[in-house]
Design a protein around this motif. Structure first.
Motif, PDB file in Angstrom:
ATOM      1  N   PHE C   6       9.416 109.850  36.949  1.00 42.65           N
ATOM      2  CA  PHE C   6      10.253 109.956  35.752  1.00 42.65           C
ATOM      3  C   PHE C   6       9.347 110.036  34.537  1.00 42.65           C
ATOM      4  O   PHE C   6       8.419 109.241  34.386  1.00 42.65           O
ATOM      5  N   ARG C 134      10.923  99.472  38.277  1.00 47.62           N
ATOM      6  CA  ARG C 134      11.272 100.037  36.968  1.00 47.62           C
ATOM      7  C   ARG C 134      11.105  98.993  35.866  1.00 47.62           C
ATOM      8  O   ARG C 134      10.690  99.312  34.748  1.00 47.62           O
ATOM      9  N   ALA C 232      18.346 108.880  32.764  1.00 46.06           N
ATOM     10  CA  ALA C 232      17.757 107.596  33.152  1.00 46.06           C
ATOM     11  C   ALA C 232      18.828 106.625  33.634  1.00 46.06           C
ATOM     12  O   ALA C 232      18.646 105.921  34.634  1.00 46.06           O
ATOM     13  N   GLY C 235      20.706 107.368  36.814  1.00 46.21           N
ATOM     14  CA  GLY C 235      19.769 107.195  37.906  1.00 46.21           C
ATOM     15  C   GLY C 235      19.744 105.757  38.420  1.00 46.21           C
ATOM     16  O   GLY C 235      18.993 105.436  39.332  1.00 46.21           O
ATOM     17  N   MET C 335      14.579 101.230  31.512  1.00 41.39           N
ATOM     18  CA  MET C 335      14.693 102.689  31.567  1.00 41.39           C
ATOM     19  C   MET C 335      14.758 103.279  30.155  1.00 41.39           C
ATOM     20  O   MET C 335      14.218 104.360  29.894  1.00 41.39           O
TER      21      MET C 335
ATOM     22  N   PHE D 222      15.254 108.514  40.842  1.00 39.88           N
ATOM     23  CA  PHE D 222      15.487 109.031  39.486  1.00 39.88           C
ATOM     24  C   PHE D 222      16.297 110.320  39.501  1.00 39.88           C
ATOM     25  O   PHE D 222      17.023 110.601  38.564  1.00 39.88           O
ATOM     26  N   ASP D 223      16.137 111.105  40.544  1.00 38.75           N
ATOM     27  CA  ASP D 223      16.798 112.407  40.577  1.00 38.75           C
ATOM     28  C   ASP D 223      18.090 112.381  41.381  1.00 38.75           C
ATOM     29  O   ASP D 223      18.394 113.299  42.157  1.00 38.75           O
TER      30      ASP D 223
END
Lengths: 351, 351, 351, 351
Positions: C6, C134, C232, C235, C335, D222-223
């Motif tokens: 990311f 994260r 973000a 996700g 994020m 994330f995707d």
């Protein structure tokens, strides 16, 4: 993502087949507020254009660049700059004879295996004409770099076995070979003419020197400055090798011979490294050499196969440079400029 | 994005300083369902490990790879595979003498200009030790490629001026130089020993051959197969040049000599191109050579400057390979594997 | 490239299954010279950790972050910062009952179709535990942003139908619901307890406010600031919607009601836009709301199918938050920090 | 890299200011061999074109798409497909009055802070006209997806407070509001006309449904599929929120209410999730709603500031849609198609 983009922050994306409607490029990442001199772009395009001398093909392409976006009143907006170059004579020839066969030394067979379909007219996407778009983009990068004192110069170091012995960069554009040695340039031109007369072609070596690069450009692991330059250069059709600094000669040196000592004021006493150590610029001149193969399109009869895999022969007609060294020179400069512009911007994020 | 990722679909990201807690890599893009043989990874790591012979440094690194994710019961999950290698002896030495000076032939000065801060212990991020992570990742790529019949073999083609004259790949791992010519391998080893005895080092040439590659891999413009390989190889510290096929010799050939004719059944009669035309694999063996510079760390006294830019001398002590050719060989194979694994996957999207 | 990275210049790549050896992250792009406060990272991890209150699962994970690279003497080196978090109790339970069935509301069936293989232990890669990595990365981004005066605060705006009516950010960490309204926080907690008692779960709304953002961040087309934030946030597992500024209410307003007038000194009179216009920050506070679904893991019996596609029932046992709102809050902040850190760096290249 | 590219393997890059020479797009990653129907592209462009009804601006743009590359004899070549749309009337108006002020609700101030320079004519790069290029690219993606049975349909779910109550997708193109409820469509149109008469504008909600999506698309972290769709949608000017499935309503549900049970044959009994769980498609219909703000360009007098930061008023004249919902609908479909085409290709690499 079939690999038509280059760069991280200063990023270009190109398109275009040799005999399609147009070629072009989007430059995404040119900072806002940079003066854009259209005349300079045109001048760079003219350097790449064929038909300038007997060393290059006779095709009289106009290669007019049209800027479609991203520039207002001669200044970059920060938005993507798109440029296109129309293909003037895309319907001028019958290419049907090439549809069924694979030309030696060309990408034909690989394309066929890769896509199952290809535009055979003039080589389609694999044509050297594709580099038009790179030169236009590179001209923008050069303008950005020159505002920082970074200058790029490529030249014919060797053609057909004739080497340049002197290096006067002022004479490069004064001889058809683009040699920095006028006398050698004449001999190179003679070698090319001789090959052409035999329906053959010759290869050579292109040198490139970049001055004014500050120390600290390049990223330490995969994105080393030399790695990105090698990536850029081997991405040019016809380039078969690259070496930085003393290059392959380094393989025969000892460490005590090859290391470049430093002296007071952060000067390097020698520059065997070619201005890059550990992938990062040292502040010295960056220089590298490229091996350029002889043009694969020759008018002699060659053995090959057709789509059915049967033996046949091909005799390539039409306009083809008997040596691509002189015309690849502005393309080498353009790609070098794209790499450096990217690293100049990335360096703004390093600390 | 300081350039520590490589690849598009088969993508690796590495980290780690030479004397930090650990080095490692995340491989994101290994397809699910591929058997992962930990013993093979360990074997590849062992090939790169120092201390195997008198040609390499005496450091006895364990280089134990620990797989942290992405593999379950010996099979890839399709999720990222993270691997780390602990640095066992990171506090063993006093590096304070190097804090204030820039070693010739190293990235020290560039790092200083780039970041304004650097880890001087063992070269930090610019250490050759960084390649551990690449070998671990490359082992995964190799396993994926082998399931398709693609095989990669690198070797010492030349060390200290001694060239391999015969090419028996079965003997490569049987001599400390990793030469495919046992006799030349002995001479190479002697050259290295001689340099070491003089507090000096030697360079060489690494060759690499890839067999079993189908025609059609590579992308036609910037992401040519040779461009990505050159990018990968010049991203290795100490590599100063690369040439594909006949390489720089092509500069001296005519087109009729250099072109590879094809014959019935899509065979190429010769392979001057080194298995790549127009950036796309032809189905022939891919081969290329790399110029490897002599190790910059030598124990002779060298002139350099300190952070204040004043003249000083440096004498590098400690363990350093007097020739990195034998140890770079598994790294060259690893990077080649990463490039090919990526293109094998990208080709699934081409048509 | 299975989507585990990311960011563009401030780029993170994560790995790890819930019950594998470890989770972790590589942060590539943290500028050199930024102080890294390990205690702050630990504090952020502690905020995400389960077992803090009766609203969250009882699992006593240590969640110790180990920094493996990129930081020396408490300062970033500019090289990738890798961090890992070991999974302490990965072999503690028998998950074989879940191997053959697909839990409602979870990614199980999709994973099965996607990869043909999955780690069923605790959800594997699709576990909320993945967000550990994260939070660790976000803590670094927060440190970078705070040096510029940018501050991020998320909170429980609604849980189980109970809305916060007052907004005192100082009380957020003083109540188990993380409500900015202490009284509402008590009611929210009661709703969660009630659901848990019924073997059920509840959803809610998370709000997030970012202050100190300069005007000009974000890129105009695809990489709008709100687009990247939405990317973000969606996700994050369990987030089903996002709205910026007045959000869905804007659909019912007229332009004259919704437009934010400006007044002397570049002030905005209102901030219906939520601090972003045309994808670029206006200098006003950025604020957005997230819809968080009720935890899918409930202990009531649910209808589902097995791998053979046959009807069956599942009753999920073990530790599961009956509401994930309180624990997702630090992840939302993390994020947000990653998005902003990236745009702060990209803006250095805009002009 | 100023954010004008979208996608990983099916990747588009756009350019163009509203009143520059042209807008356009390069689609890099369309597989070779896909039939390209120019008439379909034109039809999609016509759906986005203004001047179709009283709900939309009167500008009579031709919006002729010219394909410059990548297509031969109606079939994709696998090379980049470039398309441009000329701006016919770019010099038709005097925009000097807007040079010195910032329009409320627009990106003007942000652009000014970001770049220090901007093209004020018609909004320049931030104009809705930029979406032309997306629709052209989306048409290609739609052709690719339709060959796999994936179909995308967006519609006006609400305008000016009037909601669609019935959902007959066949009537969408039969009413100027693009409502799936003809009767509601008439009321929506009346609301828009009323706002226009008052020099005002209205917002609304766009719904989008995707059918025929196989289970397994999307990447787990994330995707996520919903994350990429949110990224795509919030990248559209005027979109202020998105929700998937029951969306914000999920915040008020319990887990037992919200979870979708499965039944024999891998069917889902309900689809509260909107066809995506854990970021991966479930095989059910994907559906989401978008909050669209009222057009900021209104002819009422509004308070704002000039470049000097002084109070002033602005009254926006010229052609502006009093509601952008009907015209954004084909753009929503186009962006949805780009996301799905990318994931369809990425899935080829998952196992």
């Amino acid at each position: 993502m079939s690999g038509n983009s280059f760069g991280t922050v200063f990023k270009v994306t190109t398109f275009g087949e040799s005999h399609g409607a147009a070629l072009g490029v989007i430059v995404d990442g040119m900072p806002a507020g940079i003066p854009v001199d259209k005349a300079f772009i045109d001048a760079e395009m003219a350097r790449r254009r064929p038909g300038q001398s007997k060393l290059a093909t006779a095709r009289s392409e106009a290669d007019q660049v049209e800027i479609l976006s991203g520039v207002l009143d001669g200044v970059s907006l920060g938005t993507p700059i798109a440029m296109i170059i129309r293909n003037g004579d895309q319907h001028s020839k019958d290419y049907s004879a090439l549809e069924n066969i694979f030309r030696p030394g060309h990408a034909d067979y690989g394309y066929h295996c890769k896509y199952g379909i290809r535009d055979v007219r003039g080589g389609g996407r694999s044509s050297g004409r594709e580099t038009c778009a790179r030169v236009a983009a590179g001209a923008l990068a050069k303008m950005f770099l020159r505002s920082m004192g970074i200058d790029i110069c490529a030249y014919a170091a060797e053609i057909g076995g004739v080497k340049a012995e002197s290096f006067d960069f002022d004479v490069i554009e004064q001889n058809p070979a683009r040699s920095p040695d006028l006398q050698a340039g004449e001999l190179m031109a003679a070698k090319v003419a001789e090959a052409a007369a035999n329906g053959d072609s010759v290869g050579g070596i292109v040198g490139c020197v970049v001055s004014g690069v500050p120390a600290g450009l390049g990223e330490p692991v995969f994105d080393k400055l030399d790695a990105r330059l090698a990536y850029a250069m081997l991405g040019l059709g016809g380039v078969k090798g690259i070496e930085f600094g003393v290059g392959f000669k380094a393989a025969k040196l000892s460490g005590s011979e090859n290391n470049d000592p430093m002296s007071a004021g952060f000067e390097f006493v020698t520059n065997n490294a070619g201005g890059i150590l550990g992938g990062i610029s040292t502040g010295e001149e960056i220089y590298f050499d490229l091996a350029v193969k002889p043009t694969p399109s020759i008018s002699q009869e060659q053995e090959t196969v057709n789509k059915a895999g049967e033996n046949t022969v091909v005799k390539i007609t039409g306009r083809h440079d008997p040596c691509i060294v002189p015309r690849i020179i502005p393309v080498v400069e353009a790609m070098t400029a794209l790499v450096l512009a990217d690293f100049v911007l990335l360096q703004r994020c390093a600390k």
